[in-house]
Every structure is written in C-alpha cells, then in structure tokens.
Design an enzyme around this catalytic site. Structure first.
Site, PDB file in Angstrom:
ATOM      1  N   LYS A 176      61.290 -67.859   2.383  1.00  0.00           N
ATOM      2  CA  LYS A 176      62.260 -68.047   3.460  1.00  0.00           C
ATOM      3  C   LYS A 176      62.260 -66.807   4.357  1.00  0.00           C
ATOM      4  O   LYS A 176      61.684 -65.783   4.037  1.00  0.00           O
ATOM      5  CB  LYS A 176      63.686 -68.258   2.907  1.00  0.00           C
ATOM      6  CG  LYS A 176      63.839 -69.414   1.923  1.00  0.00           C
ATOM      7  CD  LYS A 176      63.615 -70.771   2.562  1.00  0.00           C
ATOM      8  CE  LYS A 176      63.747 -71.894   1.530  1.00  0.00           C
ATOM      9  NZ  LYS A 176      63.334 -73.199   2.086  1.00  0.00           N
ATOM     10  N   SER A 229      59.171 -76.366   4.678  1.00  0.00           N
ATOM     11  CA  SER A 229      60.431 -75.710   5.035  1.00  0.00           C
ATOM     12  C   SER A 229      60.256 -74.525   5.982  1.00  0.00           C
ATOM     13  O   SER A 229      61.224 -74.096   6.607  1.00  0.00           O
ATOM     14  CB  SER A 229      61.162 -75.239   3.776  1.00  0.00           C
ATOM     15  OG  SER A 229      60.476 -74.166   3.162  1.00  0.00           O
TER      16      SER A 229
END
Length: 254
Positions: free
Chosen positions: A139, A68
């Site tokens: 993230k 990701s």
C-alpha cells in the site's frame, strides 16, 4: 581350496594389458568426472543460498497479486522491496509504497499452513516466483505518526494536517475515498491506502478493528523501489512531490 584363484581375484594390480600408469590415469579420470558431476549441483545450492540470504536481509522480489495498487502496480508485476530502507534510523515517509505484514492490524486470525508447502511457498515468494503470504500487503503511506488525516474536503480530496493532497497516482475514475474518515495517526503507526481506491481493502476497511486501521511501523517489511518485471514496465517507484507540501503535525517525526 583354489588359493591361486582367490589371490587373483583380490589382486588389485593392473593386468598385463593395463600398465600401472594407465590404471592411475583411469582412476584420476573417474574421480574428475565424479567431481564435475557434483559441481553444478554445488554451484546451484550455493547460488540459491546466496539469493535467499539476499532476499531475507537486503532486497526481496515481491509478486503483485491484486489490482489494489493499479495503475502504479499491476497484477503480475515483480517489484524489488528494499529491506534496508528503514533499517538505520529512517522511517516510512508519506507517499512511500511499502510492503508490510498485516498480522494484528489487517488480519486478526491465525493463519494455519502445512509446514512443507509453507516452506516451499515461502522460498518461492522470496524469489518472486510465487504469490506472497496472505498476510503481506502493499500500500501507499498517506499518514505517519501524529498526522491528522481526514476525508474529504469540499472538493473531495483527502487532507493531511489540513493540507489537501493532490493524488495524481489514483486509478483513473477513482475518487480519493467513498468512505469518510477523520483520524489522528498514533505515533509509531501508519495510515495506508491503495492507489485503486475502488478495489483496495486498506486502512479505511479496518477503522473498527484494534489499531483503528493503522499499521505498526515495525511491521513494515520494506519499501517498494523498483518494478523489475515485465521488462516493458521497468521503472522506479517514487514518492510524489505533492506530499512535500504537507506541514509536520505536532508530535510527528515525519
């Protein structure tokens, strides 16, 4: 009863062939050998305890389990998470890569785990040898408390407080987002996204959940500052300068 035989068995004095000095040397040698055998185990336990304390309070290795955050972070990378980055009044800034506990924001169910395997997995994760807990995420911070984050402008870019963000870190071929959104980030929360937008489950995927996809600042474990493994990928993880141009929103502390 053979009294002499009993006395001979109980008599700890050295035999004629083994004088008092030789017996004492043998005892000292055996005692020293036993201590030497215990010393490596003791040192290992002390070193492990030190590393676990370091990992719990100062800096923790974190094994990247998914794609990701490619190409910034790749599967199998070990990053060093700075747990002191936000401990003394500082807060996550736009562009920071952070590790956080997604419980209550990205995860809304109880994760049951057998205590013994859970303890072993936790110790392995603390040393960067095992994948992190399923509730831990890595993230990039796109918006902080008070920011107005939208997607997308006429050129397909994400805007923060009306300023388009140049996202040179995106995975090649990825659009900034295939999902349109328009959100004002609540104070004390963060809007986070992965760098590989086509493969990232991030704030966009939780718009309908409690919190609207934002992550509480107090759930941030730390800032990912350095790729430590493999050696060929050793580098610092810096916030891109494109976020410096974003104006501060009314009510924002950023």
């Amino acid at each position: 009863m053979d009294t002499d035989a009993q006395l001979t068995e109980r008599d700890p004095s050295p035999t004629p062939d083994q004088g008092p000095e030789q017996g004492s040397r043998s005892a000292r040698f055996l005692s020293r050998t036993a201590r030497l055998r215990r010393r490596p185990v003791t040192l290992l336990v002390l070193c492990l305890a030190f590393v676990l304390l370091l990992s719990a309070f100062i800096a923790q290795p974190f094994l990247i389990p998914s794609s990701s955050m490619e190409n910034t972070l790749q599967i199998g990378d070990r990053v060093l998470v700075n747990k002191l980055a936000y401990r003394f009044g500082s807060e996550p800034a736009r562009g920071d890569v952070v590790v956080f506990d997604g419980t209550g924001s990205f995860v809304h169910r109880e994760e049951g785990e057998n205590p013994v395997p859970g303890l072993l997995r936790g110790a392995g994760a603390a040393l960067g040898l095992a994948p992190p807990a399923e509730t831990d995420y890595v993230k990039r911070v796109i918006g902080i408390g008070g920011d107005h984050v939208t997607c997308c402008d006429k050129r397909g870019r994400i805007e923060v407080n009306g300023e388009p963000v140049s996202e040179g870190y995106l995975h090649p071929g990825d659009a900034p987002s295939s999902v349109e959104f328009d959100i004002v980030v609540p104070e004390g929360k963060l809007w986070v996204m992965g760098d590989h937008r086509a493969r990232s489950s991030d704030s966009r995927d939780h718009l309908g959940d409690p919190g609207g996809g934002t992550v509480p600042v107090d759930k941030v474990i730390g800032r990912a500052d350095l790729i430590t493994w493999p050696v060929s990928r050793w580098r610092t993880i810096d916030a891109p300068g494109s976020f410096d141009r974003i104006p501060t929103a009314a009510g924002s502390h950023g």
